[in-house]
Design an enzyme around this catalytic site. Structure first.
Site, short mmCIF file in Angstrom:
data_model
loop_
_atom_site.label_atom_id
_atom_site.label_comp_id
_atom_site.label_asym_id
_atom_site.label_seq_id
_atom_site.Cartn_x
_atom_site.Cartn_y
_atom_site.Cartn_z
CB SER A 170 -83.41 -14.64 22.29
OG SER A 170 -83.36 -13.61 21.43
CE1 TYR B 262 -88.25 -12.40 23.68
CE2 TYR B 262 -86.15 -11.68 22.86
CZ TYR B 262 -87.28 -12.72 23.07
OH TYR B 262 -87.04 -13.91 22.27
CE LYS C 232 -86.96 -15.65 25.62
NZ LYS C 232 -88.08 -16.71 25.75
N1 LIG Z 1 -89.33 -15.85 16.58
C1 LIG Z 1 -88.08 -15.66 16.88
O1 LIG Z 1 -87.31 -15.36 15.74
C2 LIG Z 1 -87.27 -15.87 17.97
C3 LIG Z 1 -85.98 -15.63 18.19
C4 LIG Z 1 -85.23 -15.81 19.31
C5 LIG Z 1 -86.08 -16.56 20.41
N2 LIG Z 1 -87.51 -17.04 20.18
C6 LIG Z 1 -88.29 -17.43 21.40
O2 LIG Z 1 -88.87 -18.76 20.96
C7 LIG Z 1 -90.15 -18.90 21.65
C8 LIG Z 1 -91.48 -19.19 20.57
O3 LIG Z 1 -91.49 -17.83 19.91
P1 LIG Z 1 -92.54 -17.93 18.71
O4 LIG Z 1 -91.78 -16.91 17.60
O5 LIG Z 1 -92.83 -18.94 18.27
O6 LIG Z 1 -93.48 -16.75 19.31
P2 LIG Z 1 -95.11 -17.08 19.37
O7 LIG Z 1 -95.78 -15.95 20.24
O8 LIG Z 1 -95.65 -17.39 18.29
O9 LIG Z 1 -95.50 -18.20 20.67
C9 LIG Z 1 -95.59 -18.06 21.85
C10 LIG Z 1 -96.57 -19.01 22.42
O10 LIG Z 1 -96.67 -18.85 24.03
C11 LIG Z 1 -97.96 -18.79 24.27
N3 LIG Z 1 -97.90 -18.06 25.85
C12 LIG Z 1 -97.17 -16.91 26.14
N4 LIG Z 1 -97.33 -16.76 27.32
C13 LIG Z 1 -97.97 -17.95 28.04
C14 LIG Z 1 -98.38 -18.25 29.23
N5 LIG Z 1 -98.09 -17.51 30.30
N6 LIG Z 1 -98.95 -19.49 29.36
C15 LIG Z 1 -99.10 -20.17 28.36
N7 LIG Z 1 -98.80 -19.90 27.11
C16 LIG Z 1 -98.29 -18.75 26.82
C17 LIG Z 1 -98.44 -17.82 23.34
O11 LIG Z 1 -100.05 -17.99 23.47
C18 LIG Z 1 -97.78 -18.35 21.80
O12 LIG Z 1 -98.77 -19.23 21.46
C19 LIG Z 1 -90.18 -17.60 22.58
O13 LIG Z 1 -89.73 -17.99 23.86
C20 LIG Z 1 -89.33 -16.48 21.94
O14 LIG Z 1 -88.88 -15.77 22.90
C21 LIG Z 1 -88.16 -16.74 19.08
#
Ligand SMILES: NC(=O)c1ccc[n+]([C@@H]2O[C@H](COP(=O)([O-])OP(=O)(O)OC[C@H]3O[C@@H](n4cnc5c(N)ncnc54)[C@H](O)[C@@H]3O)[C@@H](O)[C@H]2O)c1
Length: 328
Positions: free
Chosen positions: A122, A146, A150
């Site tokens: 991120s 957070y 990362k």
């Molecule tokens: N959305 C953004 O703008 C953004 C920006 C930077 C980084 N990210 C990163 O991208 C990734 C996905 O983000 P997202 O927006 O799709 O989030 P999201 O919450 O929609 O998806 C995360 C998924 O991980 C699952 N999960 C969490 N902990 C778990 C565990 N211990 N075991 C199994 N499953 C688990 C959750 O149930 C969920 O379905 C994350 O790592 C997040 O940090 C997202």
């Protein structure tokens, strides 16, 4: 790529917003996908492509068994907790899941003999960057648990790569937004915190008004500027990253954004234009830890992976999200 049989990909967190879009693109391009998700922050409804195994990554033995059985060529690791303010209130929850459970996954991968890893990092690893657009080489100075979680995983991956234990691509996403243009998938958060989603949900009437945090930043209109990337372009970046990893076996860290930014006011104006609804907006004080401007330097991903975005237009990003919101 050397194999004749389909390349196999494990997508952790594939029931979530970004993982589900990547899983769809992978399946459409002929890859075999296994989703691992504990459905803790999302439901299983977004798993329309690939097989779902409901598993918490804290269960390392079970994870190892799944990996040993499926034998993926690549693991894409999206599973994490993602709400920055919550990470400030509950740091242990974030370190346990985002660092601890990533270690368990990496350990299970090592035992199952799987080396290729794509990590969802991120822009939060940069904290408040001094150089804009921020290059990958900028110092990592996260300002929330957070972002710290990362950065910690990135450090672990770098050390493992040095020792020959892993080949990885760490993709530092900027602000991910938008939805599947075919309307099948979209953001499915239980806690919608991102600006574009909040604005559109306010237009829908789910919130009484939208708050703008801070109007006195050193930016042209006083509000924060972010680099919004459409989730489908981000999905494409993952496929390019995977092909690079399988072909070259080299580890890399890459920003994922467009190299341009929009202010909060510009996003709000676009949300009103796209929805045709003049929802209420309240200007409130700054939130601690919001950098005034966060824009990615993107020369590296364009040059090395040949990344060529298709959905860069803010209006398209909002229109696709709005179409999804209206259906759901
Ligand atoms: N959305 C953004 O703008 C953004 C920006 C930077 C980084 N990210 C990163 O991208 C990734 C996905 O983000 P997202 O927006 O799709 O989030 P999201 O919450 O929609 O998806 C995360 C998924 O991980 C699952 N999960 C969490 N902990 C778990 C565990 N211990 N075991 C199994 N499953 C688990 C959750 O149930 C969920 O379905 C994350 O790592 C997040 O940090 C997202």
């Amino acid at each position: 790529m050397k194999k004749n049989s389909p390349i196999k990909v494990v997508v952790t967190g594939g029931a979530g917003y970004i993982g589900s879009h990547v899983a769809k693109l992978l399946v459409k391009r002929g890859y075999e996908v296994l989703v691992i998700d504990n459905l803790s922050t999302t439901s299983g409804e977004n798993v329309r492509y690939g097989k779902l195994i409901v598993l918490d990554l804290s269960e390392e033995e079970k994870g190892w068994e799944v990996l040993k059985g499926f034998k993926p060529d690549v693991v894409m690791h999206f599973a994490a907790f993602i709400v920055v303010p919550e990470s400030v209130e509950k740091p242990l929850k974030y370190y346990y899941n985002n660092v601890g459970n990533t270690l368990r996954l990496l350990s299970a991968m090592k035992r199952a003999g799987i080396k290729n890893f794509i990590f969802s990092s991120s822009a939060a690893v940069y904290g408040i960057p001094e150089i804009i657009p921020v290059p990958e080489e900028a110092p990592l100075k996260p300002i929330s648990p957070y972002g710290e979680s990362k950065a910690m995983v990135e450090k672990i991956l770098a050390d493992m790569a040095k020792a020959g234990e892993i080949n990885y691509l760490s993709l530092r996403y900027f602000n991910v937004a938008g939805a599947d243009p075919e309307g099948e998938l979209g953001p499915n958060y239980q806690q919608p915190t991102h600006l574009i989603l909040r604005a559109l949900k306010t237009a829908k009437g789910e919130f009484p008004y939208l708050e703008i945090y801070g109007t006195d930043y050193p930016t042209p209109d006083g509000t924060c500027i972010r680099d919004y990337i459409h989730v489908m372009d981000l999905a494409e970046a993952h496929l390019l990253a995977m092909e690079y990893l399988l072909d070259k076996g080299e580890s890399l860290v890459l920003n994922c954004g467009y190299g341009r930014g929009y202010s909060v006011r510009e996003v709000v104006a676009m949300a009103k234009k796209v929805t045709g609804i003049d929802f209420e907006v309240k200007e409130v004080g700054r939130r601690p830890g919001d950098p005034p401007v966060l824009i990615a330097q993107v020369e590296k991903i364009k040059k090395i992976l040949g990344f060529s975005p298709r959905y860069e237009d803010l209006e398209i990003i909002l229109k696709d999200t709005w179409a999804w919101e209206q259906k759901n």
